[in-house]
Design an enzyme around this catalytic site. Structure first.
Site, short mmCIF file in Angstrom:
data_model
loop_
_atom_site.label_atom_id
_atom_site.label_comp_id
_atom_site.label_asym_id
_atom_site.label_seq_id
_atom_site.Cartn_x
_atom_site.Cartn_y
_atom_site.Cartn_z
N ASN A 227 17.64 -3.84 9.28
CA ASN A 227 16.41 -4.05 10.17
C ASN A 227 16.62 -5.18 10.88
OD1 ASN A 227 14.56 -5.59 8.72
ND2 ASN A 227 14.58 -3.58 7.53
N ASP B 69 14.08 1.64 4.17
CA ASP B 69 13.31 2.87 3.66
C ASP B 69 14.43 3.79 3.13
OD1 ASP B 69 10.96 1.98 4.07
OD2 ASP B 69 11.03 2.73 6.04
N LYS C 280 37.12 0.84 4.10
CA LYS C 280 36.65 0.87 5.49
C LYS C 280 36.72 2.36 5.98
CE LYS C 280 37.01 -0.94 10.11
NZ LYS C 280 37.57 -1.67 10.86
N PHE D 63 2.33 -5.79 4.17
CA PHE D 63 2.50 -6.00 5.69
C PHE D 63 3.00 -4.50 6.20
CE2 PHE D 63 2.32 -10.43 5.19
CZ PHE D 63 2.25 -11.06 6.38
N LYS E 10 -1.52 3.28 4.16
CA LYS E 10 -0.52 2.55 3.07
C LYS E 10 -1.12 1.46 2.24
CE LYS E 10 3.50 -0.67 3.69
NZ LYS E 10 4.49 -1.33 4.68
N LYS F 65 -0.71 2.55 -1.80
CA LYS F 65 -0.01 1.53 -2.44
C LYS F 65 -1.02 0.76 -3.26
CE LYS F 65 4.19 2.15 0.49
NZ LYS F 65 5.03 1.46 1.09
#
Length: 399
Positions: free
Chosen positions: A209, A278, A288, A322, A336, A340
């Site tokens: 990301n 995720d 490859k 976060f 969230k 959690k």
């Protein structure tokens, strides 16, 4: 601001006229402002201008000793609650980074123990020069505050990053620095995660990301300044670890989970700022993958939910997470937080300008189990980190 003793260092650049507005505003707000100008700065604006605006004598020459009872540069160094260098040219940044003192301003800076804020201003290519960036990084590592320049048309005709921050922005930063109150955590251990993770597809490709790690590294740096022992578990980034912080480098989500669980028993505070992938490919090729068909299908599976696992094991530890969102920010963040077992969650809309990934600033809202705790406007990630650490300190005191 009233009664605060602020020394403004003015160096030679076209942005010197903005420094006059800054000094004027600080004086109007009740600050005791003293100005030091370099010889180059006097080519743009006269010392008389700053003397009139500050109602104090302006220092230019190291050897112009007006008061025989004190040494001028030492007296100014001791006088300051804060030093502000605006504009800060590449020249003064280099002097500060390398400890040079060859005129009034650089000599005084070597003698002061006050916090220092620099507002760089220069041509875009000068600002991007690796040497200048290295000097800025060196200063940040030594605790110097930096307010990044803005982007736009520059006096030299180029367009890009290099315009000195506006006086209003600098004043807001001054107020934040003078008002910053970090807790005393000399008896605590803080665990911070930062950066992205990478999930390999083959020896060449991986899924990841846009996280740069800047927010997590800023948090680790602010936590270190409380006196705490800080452990930073970081995914791949180009950032140097803050001074005094122990970094554990990982790549995959599974590796980050293992490192976190190993460090968790000794932690008092856990701040999960990493952007963990995720999903990961079900199958990882050891060679490859070659281009053959027009399309390709890759089966993905969930990676371990590190925050969830920490929430199950946290006991009396303080857990902060976060949430980087693009829609329904509050709803998603609070869900969230609840699921959690977090004590606080910092939520931001990564589609907003100046927030989220790959930028030096952030915009966020903080929630606890009861709802909104704080809403923070656009500010540097360093300042947001300080606010978060201060907020956690308040919550721990309440406990």
């Amino acid at each position: 601001m009233r009664g605060k003793r602020i020394v403004v260092g003015v160096t030679g650049g076209i942005a010197t006229f903005k420094a006059a507005a800054l000094v004027s505003r600080l004086s109007q707000m009740g600050a005791d402002v003293r100005v030091i100008m370099t010889e180059s700065a006097t080519r743009f604006v006269t010392p008389l201008t700053f003397q009139t605006l500050s109602r104090n004598r302006v220092a230019v020459d190291t050897f112009d000793e007006q008061d025989p009872s004190v040494v001028a540069h030492i007296d100014l160094a001791d006088h300051a609650d804060l030093f502000v260098i605006a504009p800060a040219t590449a020249n003064i940044l280099a002097k500060m980074a390398h400890g040079l003192g060859d005129e009034m301003l650089s000599t005084t800076l070597l003698a002061t123990r006050a916090p220092i804020l620099v507002a760089p201003a220069m041509n875009v290519h000068m600002y991007q020069n690796p040497v200048v960036q290295k000097n800025l990084q060196t200063l940040k590592e030594r605790g110097v505050y930096v307010i990044a320049p803005g982007e736009g048309m520059l006096a030299c005709g180029y367009e890009g990053k290099g315009r000195m921050a506006e006086p209003e922005e600098i004043i807001a930063r001054i107020e934040e620095i003078l008002g910053a109150s970090l807790p005393d955590w000399r008896d605590k251990r803080v665990l911070v995660t930062a950066g992205p993770t990478r999930e390999p597809l083959d020896p060449v490709r991986f899924f990841t990301n846009r996280s740069s790690g800047k927010m997590g590294y800023a948090i680790a740096e602010a936590a270190s300044r409380t006196g705490a022992e800080v452990v930073l578990i970081s995914g791949p980034t180009s950032l140097a670890p803050p001074p005094g912080v122990r970094r554990i480098s990982v790549v995959r989500a599974e590796e980050m989970l293992k490192a976190v669980l190993e460090e968790l028993p000794r932690a008092d505070i856990i701040i999960k700022a990493a952007a963990v992938a995720d999903y990961r490919p079900v199958t990882v090729s050891d060679r490859k993958m070659k281009k053959r068909d027009e399309t390709i299908e890759i089966r993905m599976e969930r990676t371990p939910d590190i925050a969830l696992e920490v929430g199950k094991r946290k006991g009396n530890r303080f857990l902060v997470g976060f949430a980087a969102e693009t829609d329904h920010v509050e709803e998603n963040a609070r869900e969230k937080l609840r699921r959690k077992g977090m004590d606080l969650i910092v939520a931001n809309d990564v589609t907003a300008e100046g927030a989220g990934f790959e930028v030096d600033t952030n915009i966020a809202a903080v929630y606890d189990q009861k709802g909104l705790v704080a809403r923070w406007p656009r500010m540097s990630k360093e300042r947001m980190a300080e606010r978060l650490i201060a907020l956690i300190g308040e919550r721990l005191n309440d406990r």
